[in-house]
Scaffold this motif. Structure first.
Motif, short mmCIF file in Angstrom:
data_model
loop_
_atom_site.label_atom_id
_atom_site.label_comp_id
_atom_site.label_asym_id
_atom_site.label_seq_id
_atom_site.Cartn_x
_atom_site.Cartn_y
_atom_site.Cartn_z
N ASP A 2 0.86 -1.20 0.00
CA ASP A 2 0.00 0.00 0.00
C ASP A 2 0.89 1.24 0.00
O ASP A 2 1.31 1.73 1.06
N ILE A 3 1.16 1.78 -1.19
CA ILE A 3 2.08 2.91 -1.31
C ILE A 3 1.48 4.17 -0.69
O ILE A 3 2.21 5.05 -0.19
N ASN A 4 0.15 4.29 -0.67
CA ASN A 4 -0.48 5.46 -0.05
C ASN A 4 -0.28 5.44 1.47
O ASN A 4 -0.07 6.49 2.09
N PHE A 5 -0.33 4.24 2.05
CA PHE A 5 -0.09 4.13 3.49
C PHE A 5 1.38 4.45 3.81
O PHE A 5 1.68 5.13 4.81
N ILE A 6 2.29 3.99 2.95
CA ILE A 6 3.72 4.30 3.13
C ILE A 6 3.95 5.80 3.07
O ILE A 6 4.68 6.38 3.88
N ASP A 7 3.30 6.45 2.11
CA ASP A 7 3.38 7.91 1.98
C ASP A 7 2.89 8.58 3.26
O ASP A 7 3.54 9.50 3.79
N LYS A 8 1.75 8.14 3.77
CA LYS A 8 1.16 8.71 4.99
C LYS A 8 2.10 8.55 6.19
O LYS A 8 2.35 9.51 6.95
N MET A 9 2.66 7.35 6.35
CA MET A 9 3.52 7.09 7.50
C MET A 9 4.85 7.85 7.39
O MET A 9 5.41 8.30 8.39
N PHE A 10 5.34 8.00 6.16
CA PHE A 10 6.57 8.78 5.96
C PHE A 10 6.34 10.23 6.39
O PHE A 10 7.16 10.82 7.09
N LYS A 11 5.23 10.81 5.96
CA LYS A 11 4.93 12.20 6.32
C LYS A 11 4.79 12.35 7.84
O LYS A 11 5.27 13.33 8.41
N GLU A 12 4.14 11.38 8.47
CA GLU A 12 4.00 11.43 9.92
C GLU A 12 5.36 11.38 10.61
O GLU A 12 5.60 12.11 11.58
N TYR A 13 6.25 10.53 10.10
CA TYR A 13 7.59 10.41 10.70
C TYR A 13 8.36 11.72 10.55
O TYR A 13 8.91 12.24 11.53
N VAL A 14 8.39 12.27 9.35
CA VAL A 14 9.19 13.48 9.11
C VAL A 14 8.64 14.67 9.88
O VAL A 14 9.40 15.54 10.32
#
Length: 245
Positions: A2-14
């Motif tokens: 799920d690339i959209n979930f990866i995108d979401k989690m990356f933004k949350e981390y940064v």
């Protein structure tokens, strides 16, 4: 995947870091550009959708160590803290990758791609099915570096470059930054990144962006060494098959 979930989690981390810090934001922005170029190169290579998403996931992770590197050391110097190795520590030793809900069958290729993306050469043994992903992130990363150099950095060709670096450049080799002594050495190193492109498709993507010409045109050259720079520019333009402008 799920690339959209990866995108979401990356933004949350940064967003746990200081986004007002220009260097943090630079790497945040750079990551999304590398994701974009990874997809473009992957599609030109006719990879399937799952493979394209894997290439994009690797792009999200490739500089994940940069944010703590900047926060802890206030520098991008890998001699102080190797951001790829630190990213591996974050992802796999401290378990950050588990937050991204990625099938563990992909862990090994992600590990090797992230670890090797910033090295002078690929250091790990890689399986045949891993090779395209390990090489693709090295290419996509370098494409966006030219945009970053123009937007965020002063590009000054100053000081006579070392003979070893000039020789490597004209022999179409990457330049080892351990041999850097002048600003000219540093810029020759960046100019030479294109010699390490693994796919002709990456050259096509770079040429479509016009980033390389913008980078070259942004360079301020010390008059005493203009002849060296002009020869280097001619050589690399010939290599890329692009017209001087």
């Amino acid at each position: 995947m799920d690339i959209n979930f990866i995108d979401k989690m990356f933004k949350e981390y940064v967003n746990t870091f200081n986004m007002e810090d220009e260097n943090i934001y630079l790497k945040y922005e750079h990551t999304f550009e590398v994701v974009k170029f990874s997809e473009e190169i992957a599609r030109k290579l006719n990879l399937n959708e799952e493979e394209i998403n894997l290439a994009k996931a690797i792009a999200y992770f490739h500089d994940i160590g940069r944010f703590e590197q900047v926060t802890l050391t206030n520098t991008f110097q890998d001699s102080v803290m190797d951001h790829a190795d630190y990213g591996i520590d974050l992802l796999f030793n401290r378990g950050l990758i588990e937050k991204f809900n990625i099938d563990k069958k992909y862990y090994q290729v992600i590990y090797k791609a992230v670890k090797n993306h910033n090295k002078l050469e690929i250091l790990d043994e890689i399986e045949k099915e891993e090779e395209v992903f390990v090489k693709l992130i090295r290419d996509a990363d370098k494409v966006d570096i030219y945009r970053v150099r123009v937007k965020y950095m002063d590009n000054i060709f100053e000081g006579v470059p070392q003979d070893i670096n000039i020789n490597d450049f004209f022999n179409h080799k990457l330049i080892n930054l351990k041999n850097k002594k002048t600003k000219s050495d540093s810029l020759l190193c960046v100019m030479a990144f294109v010699y390490d492109f693994n796919f002709k498709e990456t050259k096509e993507v770079l040429k479509e962006t016009n980033y390389y010409q913008e980078f070259i045109n942004s360079i301020k050259v010390e008059e005493e060494i203009k002849d060296i720079f002009d020869k280097a520019k001619k050589e690399v333009y010939k290599y890329l098959d692009i017209k001087e402008c």
